[in-house]
Design a protein around this motif. Structure first.
Motif, short mmCIF file in Angstrom:
data_model
loop_
_atom_site.label_atom_id
_atom_site.label_comp_id
_atom_site.label_asym_id
_atom_site.label_seq_id
_atom_site.Cartn_x
_atom_site.Cartn_y
_atom_site.Cartn_z
N GLN A 1 0.83 -1.20 0.00
CA GLN A 1 0.00 0.00 0.00
C GLN A 1 0.87 1.25 0.00
O GLN A 1 0.62 2.20 -0.73
N GLN A 2 1.90 1.23 0.85
CA GLN A 2 2.80 2.38 0.93
C GLN A 2 3.44 2.65 -0.42
O GLN A 2 3.69 3.80 -0.77
N ALA A 3 3.72 1.57 -1.14
CA ALA A 3 4.39 1.73 -2.42
C ALA A 3 3.39 2.02 -3.54
O ALA A 3 3.77 2.21 -4.68
N GLY A 4 2.12 2.04 -3.18
CA GLY A 4 1.10 2.33 -4.17
C GLY A 4 0.88 1.20 -5.16
O GLY A 4 0.61 1.43 -6.33
N ARG A 5 1.02 -0.01 -4.72
CA ARG A 5 0.87 -1.15 -5.64
C ARG A 5 -0.58 -1.64 -5.67
O ARG A 5 -1.34 -1.44 -4.72
N ASP A 6 -0.86 -2.34 -6.76
CA ASP A 6 -2.17 -2.94 -6.95
C ASP A 6 -2.17 -4.30 -6.27
O ASP A 6 -1.48 -5.22 -6.70
#
Lengths: 675, 836
Positions: A40-45
């Motif tokens: 989530q922190q890395a903005g991943r799907d």
């Protein structure tokens, strides 16, 4: 945006409709949530599938007696949050200070319900994308050259809904109870279901199968009300304070050892459970016999025809009949949902409860499938903390970093500093880093040297098992040699049969640091990145192959490695000798002198003074340095010009001399004092 | 040695023969036997003879006759014949007739009786020779009895000739004879003075001398000029024999310091011929005078023990270390010349006086070092000056009341309280940042009561979160947070003054926009803004017409970069033209008002890139002829030019300053940095001079240093006066390669000061069965390991590990009882590194 991502993208393959995500995480336990946090922190799907309606369903049931044995230290005397994580075994990693476990419980050994509450909060406060009530019942592969790993993972849930992922992170833990099958095992109650009410055991004689923390926890609960408890298992008891492995029997659970050794009827026996058999007599009492007596028997003949060991050996230890037999044999990984094409195989020997994975936590059979959390413990089983929250929270982060590099071109995070900060960087980390401390001998900080050793790149908490693959796994280059900072116990110190209290077990002198027994930092120096072959052929019990040089920072009672002479100085000498350079710090005045009298300057002057960041120092410090004989005071003390020109003070050119000549006057002073 | 000895003995004998004008007759029949008539007839004028008279029957005189016969040979060498005169019976002449004739001997010069000796004074050859010569050399050898006599003699001799003063316990002894024999040869060159008074021996400064042994002093009265002072004396350190006295006098006669300009191998002096060593003081042109003084000083100390030569390296191409300053040539044939680096004259003297002793000391030292090496090699002794200084200061409580301690909780709220918050990020275990903390506390003291500035600190060991968040990657870091502004990271010197000035300067925005002409003028005068008026700083004012916005933008950004270091203002009002006219520049332009200088310089601005602008401003701020200090050197180092430094003990004279300024101003395009160094203010300059010249030359001294190319150091000739013309012509010669560098800066790398503990080797030694090498690629030779001790072989290496094992037993770790012991042991060991 969150919702949009959550919905994912729909794609049709053949007849079925798949919900696609880059990352699928199985299980919303501590490891699954931890992985979700980083994704989530890395903005991943990503999406997390949880079969239960809430996170941490394992903790909703286990441990049965509801007391966690992971410590929750309220106070350490330090405010350093990173350091304090060394003594916080329950928190997950996050930026949110509210999500520290000590805010949830004041108990040193907190209740399991608190963990459930904590995990719920972790998921909700951080808005992690967890799909509850979704039990993945089947996982298979779909070959596709376009996919990250040459295939997609196809997941099917209990409602036949399909999901498709590029990468599968398995964080399902080990939840399938280990059972043994022997004649009469139907009389055995399981840990999962056995009563936890001591009243139910009043006046009973109990046999417990197993010798782990769950067995002892069960015994502890009923110790006071039973006639006696016997405990059978194949291997000897392993005490965690002797093995330094938190999965072994913890002192908090070892009440039965006390009553056994203090002859209070309870006892421990060694024997292979596979050889056992249990027969029930007419009164409902359970008798222990051997499978081998039963082999040629006709069961229909009834209990009386069965030979009991005491018939032949009248002092057989477990001849007394038991009221109950309880199985506490731990859990294993659920292998059942994976299609054979995934080739997810159990390990061999004592790690057969775990799936086979590489030191990178990637499945040996399937690229793109990573095992996180307790199920990944085969990497460091009976060694480090990878099977426990306080260990796998770091290995999960490491896996995430590997994935970021592999799939998103984000290299392993690093900081580049001038070489003058080398000693400081190491000292800072060994003193506060919790990942190095908890995941000792598994995760290591890596220092990559830049050309000419003028700067270095610092990578934190890299799995040492894949050191050889460092360049591809991190996206960082290591052409000029590297240091590996790792923490280790003494090589021969830990073990189930080791005396860890022997006299003189602690080393106090820096020069004997290599004999340190307690957890202490060790620094390996390699001129070249070790190869796979070197990694494979490393000495047994060594986390790494033979280095070009090694340094041990002497064990410290307070685990505070900041002593200038005992800790920092030997470390500096080691680094200096590996790099072939002088890493001392100098006052501006010394740099000034060097600038005018030497063609080359020490790194500290070059990177500080010359760049107008010289350390002028206060007058008091200057005086101290002069008194120590490390700085020359050139202020003329007398004005007599008629002395022969050569007979000036002997010590005048010390700063410039090349060799060590002890200052005589100082020595005399010291000697005189002694006398 | 024996070869030499023989050589000079023969030459000495030869010399004696010459001096004594060989006797006319042959050596056959040394003792002549004559009748009285014949004897007296044959007496030649000026010729000495010793006669004794015998009667045919005089058996009692037999032993005396034997002695006198054997002394005849010796006396003959001095041209004295010994004659036995046979008195005829009943001869009653003057000599033969006396009753006790046989008890006496008579010394004649010509036919003049000089002395009659009772035969009991002539008991052996020594007494005969000494007494005879003593009588003959009455003028050459003065006998004194009182100190006054001696002093009178000495005073008379001062400035004229040297004196040889001898004490003999009694006359007629072997020593007496040796002195007399020497006097016979040297009596015309030196005044000999003899005494038998023990009191005089004591009075000549030889208090503890044994009065029963003889003593000889050579008094250098010829050079003595001060009538009040006694002549310098050189004692003969050996027994008084003719040989030793001769050697001594020969040595005293040799020049004090021989100046040589050839290969020491070829040099030979009287000292070497006499079997004494010769010390060379290696000199250079620049230090010649000083070296000469040194050589003379050493020569006086070594007089009679060794010769001293002054060798100018400028003339001889010596293939030895540049640092070598002394060479020693021993008389042994084929012995190599030793080149040494000695610290002071004492070492030279020790070297000669007791070579064996020196050797012994060195051996002892080596042993000591060996022991150290075995024990710990000093590795555990702190040799980092900053770390050691800080740890010595750790017990002192720092006055940190003025500095607010920030925590994770208070950090952000505190930043919003004051208009400007200075934060020192440090680590409480890190020495450099603790050193800065000490300066920081002084800054706090200076800034006490300054409105709008809050000093605070964050210990990153306690609060790593803030430090990471604020991107603090090294210790120490100072950041200044202003309300609503981006934080500024301090990038100047870690010193009290520099930091104070930075904080004060950064209170005012940089560049400061000036609104009116008055403000601009006041700004240039240093009066505006008022909060900076008390701080002297060069003021920079950018003058822009509104059209030149690109340049002004660059100027503004440069101001942001230089904020805190430079005082910058900008003016772009409509009347900017008026301002630029006043200083005769056309905008965009830079006006520069140096602190202290009254005038305002105008520079037109053409640079448009920020970096160029910053560079240009930094460059313009440099002084033309600065006083170089520890603080400002880096600014000038960045020019990477050679340095022309005038070292001065205190302020430089107006003359020198004027000439140097002229030189610096006229320098073609920054070819070198002309500066001066005040040794009073920057005493470390003495260290620089000593490195360049071994000693401190006479001040002021002008030095050219190629810091960035080759590292040669040249010294401006001290006999020339420091004028622009002289310096320029010197520089020309220097550039043309006509000058010889005084020294060259060491090119040495900064290697590790000491080895590290070789744990790898210890581990291998302790657990040999560990297949450590198996993981090794075959090409990797273990000898390449950087930590391997040189020349260590496995057998030796095992020792320390055994030792460590043994030690481990007695070094309890966590046992507190043991800790006390360990502490005690450490205290005993408590030496410190003296070396960097």
């Amino acid at each position: 945006l969150g919702l949009a991502l959550y919905a994912g993208s729909l794609c049709a393959v053949g007849d079925a409709t798949f919900l696609y995500h880059d990352y699928c995480v199985l299980g919303a336990g501590p490891a699954g949530l931890q992985a979700a946090y980083f994704l989530q922190q890395a903005g991943r799907d990503y999406v997390v599938f949880e079969r239960s309606h809430a996170p941490g369903s394992f903790f909703a049931l286990y441990p049965r007696h509801r007391k966690l044995i992971s410590i929750n230290k309220q106070y350490t005397g330090k405010s350093n949050s990173e350091f304090n994580l060394r003594h916080d075994w329950n928190s997950l990693l996050s930026h949110d200070r509210r999500l520290l476990f000590r805010r949830y419980s004041r108990d040193f050994f907190p209740a399991a319900d608190t963990m459930v509450r904590y995990l719920e909060d972790f998921a909700s406060l951080l808005e992690l994308r967890v799909q509850y009530n979704t039990a993945i019942v089947h996982v298979t592969l779909e070959r596709d050259g376009q996919a990250w790993n040459g295939h997609y993972f196809l997941l099917t849930d209990q409602d036949r809904k399909n999901y498709k992922c590029s990468s599968l992170l398995v964080a399902t833990g080990t939840w399938v109870p280990n059972v043994v099958n022997f004649p009469g095992s139907e009389y055995v109650e399981g840990y999962e279901t056995v009563s936890i009410n001591p009243e139910d055991f009043a006046g009973q004689t109990v046999l417990i199968l197993g010798r782990g923390n769950s067995a002892f926890e069960t015994a502890e609960n009923i110790l006071g009300v039973t006639n006696f408890i016997h405990m059978v298992s194949r291997s000897r008891v392993r005490l965690s304070w002797a093995t330094h492995y938190v999965g072994d029997l913890r002192a908090i659970n070892n009440g039965l050892l006390d009553t056994y050794q203090l002859k209070s009827l309870d006892g421990l026996l060694e024997g292979d459970l596979e050889d056992l058999a249990i027969v029930k007599d007419r009164k409902g009492k359970l008798h222990i016999t051997l499978r081998f007596y039963l082999e040629n028997r006709n069961f229909s003949a009834g209990i009386d025809s069965i030979t009991l060991p005491q018939d032949e050996l009248d002092n057989f230890a477990t001849r007394a009949p038991y009221d109950r037999v309880i199985r506490c044999l731990g859990w294993k990984f659920d292998f059942s949902i994976y299609n054979r094409s995934l080739n997810l195989m159990p390990g061999k020997g004592n790690i057969k409860k775990y799936p086979q994975i590489k030191p990178s936590y990637e499945s040996k059979g399937t690229r793109g499938l990573f095992v996180l959390g307790t199920a990944s413990h085969s990497v460091d089983f009976r060694k480090s903390a990878g099977g426990f929250i306080h260990g796998f929270r770091y290995t999960t982060r490491a896996v995430h970093r590997l994935l970021e590099n592999r799939h998103h071109g984000v290299p392993w995070p690093s900081t580049v500093s001038p070489i003058t900060q080398l000693t400081n960087s190491i000292i800072k980390r060994v003193n506060e880093a919790s990942g190095l401390y908890q995941m000792f001998s598994v995760l290591a900080d890596i220092i990559l040297l830049r050309e000419n050793a003028t700067a270095f790149e610092y990578l934190e908490e890299y799995p040492v098992g894949i050191l050889a693959e460092l360049e591809i796994q991190t996206g960082r280059k290591a052409p000029n040699g590297l240091f590996v900072i790792i923490m280790e116990y003494g090589r021969n110190f830990s073990g189930a049969d080791k005396d860890v209290f022997y006299y003189n077990r602690a080393v106090g002198e820096a020069q004997h640091a290599w004999q340190s027994n307690f957890l202490h930092p060790v620094i390996y120096y390699y001129k070249h990145l070790p190869t796979e072959r070197e990694m494979r052929l490393r000495p047994p019990e060594w986390p790494l192959p033979r280095p070009d040089a090694i340094h041990h920072i002497v064990e410290d009672f307070l685990t505070e490695w900041t002593a200038p002479n005992a800790h920092i100085l030997p470390l500096r000498r080691f680094l200096e000798n590996c790099l072939g350079t002088d890493l001392r710090s100098f006052f501006a005045e010394s740099c000034f002198l060097f600038a005018f009298t030497r063609q080359k300057l020490p790194a500290f002057c070059q990177q500080g003074y010359v760049r107008m960041q010289g350390l002028l120092g206060s007058e008091g410090l200057r005086r101290h340095a002069v008194q120590a004989g490390l700085l020359q005071d050139y202020t003329p003390t007398d004005s007599s010009g008629d002395r022969p020109p050569d007979s000036h003070d002997r010590s005048q050119d010390q700063l410039l001399r090349d060799h060590v000549i002890p200052v005589r006057p100082l020595q005399h002073l010291v000697n005189a004092k002694d006398e | 040695m024996p070869a030499h000895e023989d050589g000079w003995v023969s030459s000495f004998v030869f010399l004696l023969f010459c001096a004594s004008s060989l006797p006319a007759w042959g050596r056959a029949g040394l003792l002549q036997e004559q009748s009285p008539q014949h004897y007296f007839r044959s007496l030649e004028a000026g010729r000495a003879s010793l006669a004794f008279f015998t009667h045919p029957v005089s058996p009692g005189a037999q032993p005396f006759l034997e002695q006198i016969e054997s002394s005849a040979e010796v006396l003959q060498d001095y041209g004295i014949s010994v004659v036995k005169v046979h008195c005829p019976k009943q001869d009653v002449s003057r000599y033969c007739g006396k009753e006790n004739v046989l008890r006496k001997a008579y010394l004649f010069r010509g036919n003049l009786l000089i002395r009659e000796f009772p035969t009991d004074a002539l008991f052996d050859v020594n007494s005969i020779v000494s007494n005879v010569l003593f009588a003959l050399l009455f003028n050459e050898v003065k006998y004194v009895q009182t100190l006054a006599d001696l002093q009178n003699t000495e005073n008379v001799l001062k400035g004229r000739s040297n004196m040889v003063f001898a004490y003999v316990p009694a006359t007629g002894t072997a020593e007496h004879r040796a002195v007399m024999e020497a006097a016979f040869v040297y009596g015309t060159t030196h005044q000999f003075v003899l005494t038998t008074e023990a009191a005089l021996l004591k009075a000549t400064g030889n208090d503890d001398a044994d009065v029963s042994s003889a003593w000889l002093l050579f008094c250098h009265c010829q050079r003595a000029t001060d009538p009040a002072q006694p002549c310098r004396r050189t004692a003969l350190g050996q027994p008084l024999t003719l040989l030793n006295i001769h050697r001594h006098l020969k040595l005293m006669g040799a020049p004090l310091v021989t100046e040589v300009a050839e290969d020491p191998e070829k040099v030979s002096t009287v000292h070497l011929q006499l079997g004494l060593p010769l010390v060379f003081i290696l000199s250079q042109k620049d230090t010649y005078e000083a070296d000469r003084r040194t050589a003379e000083f050493v020569a006086w100390q070594l007089l009679g023990k060794a010769g001293v030569a002054l060798l100018s390296r400028d003339f001889v191409d010596l293939n030895v270390l540049h640092r070598s300053n002394v060479a020693l040539k021993t008389p042994e044939e084929g012995a190599p010349i030793q080149y040494l680096v000695l610290e002071d004259t004492d070492e030279v003297i020790t070297l000669v006086e007791d070579k064996s002793k020196v050797k012994q000391i060195q051996e002892e030292e080596e042993e000591e070092e060996d022991e150290d090496e075995k024990e710990n090699n000093n590795q555990d002794i702190q040799d980092d000056q900053v770390v050691e200084a800080v740890s010595r200061d750790k017990k002192r409580e720092l006055p940190l009341e003025q500095i607010l301690v920030l925590t994770e909780e208070t950090f952000h709220s505190s930043l919003s309280e004051a208009s400007r918050t200075v934060v020192l990020f440090y680590a409480s275990w890190e020495a450099v940042s603790l050193a800065v903390l000490r300066s920081y506390s002084e800054v706090a003291d200076h800034l006490k009561g300054t409105p709008g500035v809050l000093l605070s600190r964050v210990n990153c060991w306690d609060w790593p979160g803030i430090c990471t968040q604020e991107n603090v990657t090294q210790f120490p870091t100072i950041k200044i947070y202003g309300k609503g502004e981006q934080s500024v990271t301090y990038d100047g010197m870690w010193g009290t003054e520099e930091l104070t000035s930075f904080i004060l300067l950064s209170r005012v925005s940089c560049p400061l926009r000036l609104a009116t002409m008055d403000e601009a003028e006041g700004y240039l005068r240093g009066e505006f803004p008022s909060e900076l008026s008390s701080y002297h700083h060069t003021s920079l004012l950018g003058v822009f017409s509104s059209a030149t916005s690109k340049v002004s933008k660059a100027f503004e950004e440069a101001g942001n970069i230089l904020s805190g270091h430079v005082r910058m203002g900008m003016y772009f009002e409509d009347d900017a033209m008026a301002l630029s006219h006043k200083y005769s520049v056309s905008p965009p332009a830079l006006l520069l008002a140096r602190s202290g200088a009254r005038s305002v310089e105008g520079i037109s601005l053409s640079k448009q890139s920020v970096q160029d602008m910053v560079q240009m401003i930094r460059y313009e701020l440099l002084d033309i002829f600065p006083e170089i200090t520890v603080q400002n050197l880096p600014q000038y180092l960045q020019l990477t030019r050679p340095f022309l430094i005038l070292f001065s003990d205190g302020a430089i004279s107006q003359m020198e300053s004027k000439e140097m300024l002229k030189l610096a101003k006229g320098r073609p395009q920054q070819t070198f940095v002309a500066c001066w160094l005040n040794l009073k203010k920057t005493p470390v300059g003495y260290g620089i001079l000593r490195t360049y010249f071994a000693t401190v030359p006479s001040l002021p001294v002008l030095v050219w240093v190629n810091l960035h190319a080759g590292g040669q150091v040249f010294k401006f000739p001290s006999e020339q006066s420091i004028t622009e013309v002289n310096i320029l012509s010197w520089l020309e010669r220097l550039q043309a390669g006509l000058e010889i560098p005084s020294s060259t800066l060491s090119e040495e790398d900064w290697k590790p000061p000491l080895p590290a503990y070789d744990f790898l080797q210890m581990m291998e030694a302790a657990v040999p069965e560990l297949p450590l090498h198996s993981s090794h690629s075959p090409g990797d030779n273990p000898a390449q390991h950087p930590l391997q001790s040189p020349g260590g072989d496995p057998a030796i290496r095992e020792e320390p590990s055994q030792e460590t094992a043994a030690k481990k037993v007695v070094s309890p770790g966590r046992d507190l009882r043991g800790t006390a012991l360990r502490l005690a042991a450490r205290e005993k060991q408590g030496k410190r590194h003296s070396e960097l």
